[in-house]
Enzyme design. Structure first.
Site, PDB file in Angstrom:
ATOM      1  N   ALA A  50       0.797  -1.225   0.000  1.00  8.85           N
ATOM      2  CA  ALA A  50       0.000   0.000   0.000  1.00  8.85           C
ATOM      3  C   ALA A  50       0.835   1.283   0.000  1.00  8.85           C
ATOM      4  O   ALA A  50       0.586   2.176  -0.813  1.00  8.85           O
ATOM      5  CB  ALA A  50      -0.975  -0.023   1.183  1.00  8.85           C
ATOM      6  N   ASP A 239      -4.036  -2.788   3.934  1.00  2.00           N
ATOM      7  CA  ASP A 239      -4.241  -1.970   2.738  1.00  2.00           C
ATOM      8  C   ASP A 239      -5.328  -0.924   2.944  1.00  2.00           C
ATOM      9  O   ASP A 239      -5.338   0.084   2.254  1.00  2.00           O
ATOM     10  CB  ASP A 239      -4.588  -2.867   1.550  1.00  2.00           C
ATOM     11  CG  ASP A 239      -3.371  -3.641   1.067  1.00  2.00           C
ATOM     12  OD1 ASP A 239      -2.708  -3.164   0.138  1.00  2.00           O
ATOM     13  OD2 ASP A 239      -3.065  -4.706   1.645  1.00  2.00           O
ATOM     14  N   ASN A 249      -6.587  -6.663   4.155  1.00  2.00           N
ATOM     15  CA  ASN A 249      -5.184  -7.005   3.904  1.00  2.00           C
ATOM     16  C   ASN A 249      -5.164  -8.161   2.907  1.00  2.00           C
ATOM     17  O   ASN A 249      -6.205  -8.648   2.476  1.00  2.00           O
ATOM     18  CB  ASN A 249      -4.475  -7.379   5.214  1.00  2.00           C
ATOM     19  CG  ASN A 249      -2.962  -7.421   5.047  1.00  2.00           C
ATOM     20  OD1 ASN A 249      -2.360  -6.495   4.500  1.00  2.00           O
ATOM     21  ND2 ASN A 249      -2.330  -8.483   5.494  1.00  2.00           N
TER      22      ASN A 249
END
Length: 341
Positions: A50, A239, A249
């Site tokens: 990310a 994320d 995630n």
């Protein structure tokens, strides 16, 4: 390795990325010089994680707009809007991407009265600022994690949250790097992370390079390893974190959290503050990216499943906040109940 490995290097008004699709067998680089190459690198997962995709998008926006320096102001800002929306569509789940783009757009509008060249200079400096902030944040997250890392611990991690996923150190792996610097003996168990194998290809490689004790396990071995009492904590990245603490995630994180709950093992989320999305009230609202079927049915160009078999390939899952022991950011450690506003 946490300090020395740089997945992004911006110099000479070009962005150089480590091509993570080639690791661990080959260290190759890809050059980004406009919004198109930035989009391609993000979408194809040559760059991933990310924080790293947010920074790549920011630099990509600046580099793409640089080619339009001779446009009049109205046309330039029209191009800004087009490129910003284009880049935000590269991958929808990680909020850092949209956050970085929106931050540059805001700066551009603040500088609008100064002219196109001044706007471009401001965009370049803002992209650099995002990277410098990420470097400091990663180090701070690593230090904050020391509250939960003890000498001799076994720690399970999923996907890759190291220097390859950020500008330096990483998020969850930053804690391992800082512990290693301080002389703590830890043993990291890295899930392989099907189907893209970020744990096998990237995390295991990173930690080996750094001299950190790491053992690679298949995703379906986590329960067995936990039952054998080899794991005392689980530390993963994120994320997107919703306002209530629900966390998106990499796919497979949810099942690891459920196992940790069963075995009474603390489960920690580690992410920069920019990953928190207070506009998203819960995990039900987080968009989940679906990836191409061939990531499941092929590996290295070799078919490993029937060609016509239907495939469901979500890139992420959402871990409910009830399963999360703490959320660690550069701003501090947050315990339940989570209320991010």
């Amino acid at each position: 390795m946490g300090e020395g490995l740089r997945t992004l290097l911006f110099e000479g008004d070009r962005l150089r990325l480590i091509d993570q699709t080639k690791l661990p067998t080959e260290l190759r680089y890809v050059m980004v010089d406009d919004e198109q190459t930035a989009f391609s690198a993000i979408r194809s997962m040559q760059v991933r994680g990310a924080p790293a995709i947010g920074m790549t998008a920011a630099y990509g926006l600046y580099l793409g707009l640089k080619k339009h320096v001779d446009l009049d102001k109205e046309a330039f800002f029209g191009e800004l809007k087009r490129q910003a929306e284009f880049l935000k569509g590269a991958r929808p789940t990680a909020v850092n991407l949209a956050w970085a783009i929106e931050r540059l757009v805001r700066v551009a509008h603040e500088q609008r009265a100064q002219g196109v060249r001044a706007v471009l200079n401001a965009l370049r400096e803002e992209a650099k600022a995002i990277q410098h902030e990420d470097e400091r944040a990663c180090r701070t997250m690593g230090e904050n994690l020391q509250a939960f890392i003890k000498d001799g611990m076994g720690i399970l991690t999923h996907c890759n949250t190291g220097a390859l996923a950020a500008s330096q150190y990483g998020t969850a792996l930053a804690g391992f790097y800082v512990a290693h610097e301080r002389g703590l003996k830890i043993h990291v168990y890295a899930d392989e992370t099907r189907p893209f194998l970020q744990g096998a290809r990237l995390t295991a490689w990173e930690l080996q390079q750094a001299g950190i004790d790491v053992t690679l396990i298949c995703d379906n071995m986590a329960a067995s390893v936990m039952a054998s009492r080899k794991i005392q904590a689980v530390m993963v990245g994120a994320d997107r974190i919703a306002a209530n603490g629900d966390t998106a995630n990499k796919i497979g994180t949810y099942q690891v959290a459920i196992l940790a709950k069963y075995f009474q093992i603390p489960f920690y989320i580690v992410a920069p503050w920019s990953t928190i999305d207070p506009k998203t009230t819960s995990g039900r609202e987080i968009p989940i990216e679906e990836r191409p079927a061939k990531e499941v049915t092929e590996w290295g160009g070799v078919q490993i499943a029937p060609r016509d078999v239907p495939v469901y390939n979500p890139a992420f899952d959402v871990t409910p906040h009830e399963l999360i022991t703490a959320i660690v950011t550069e701003k501090g450690i947050y315990l339940p109940p989570y209320h991010f506003a």
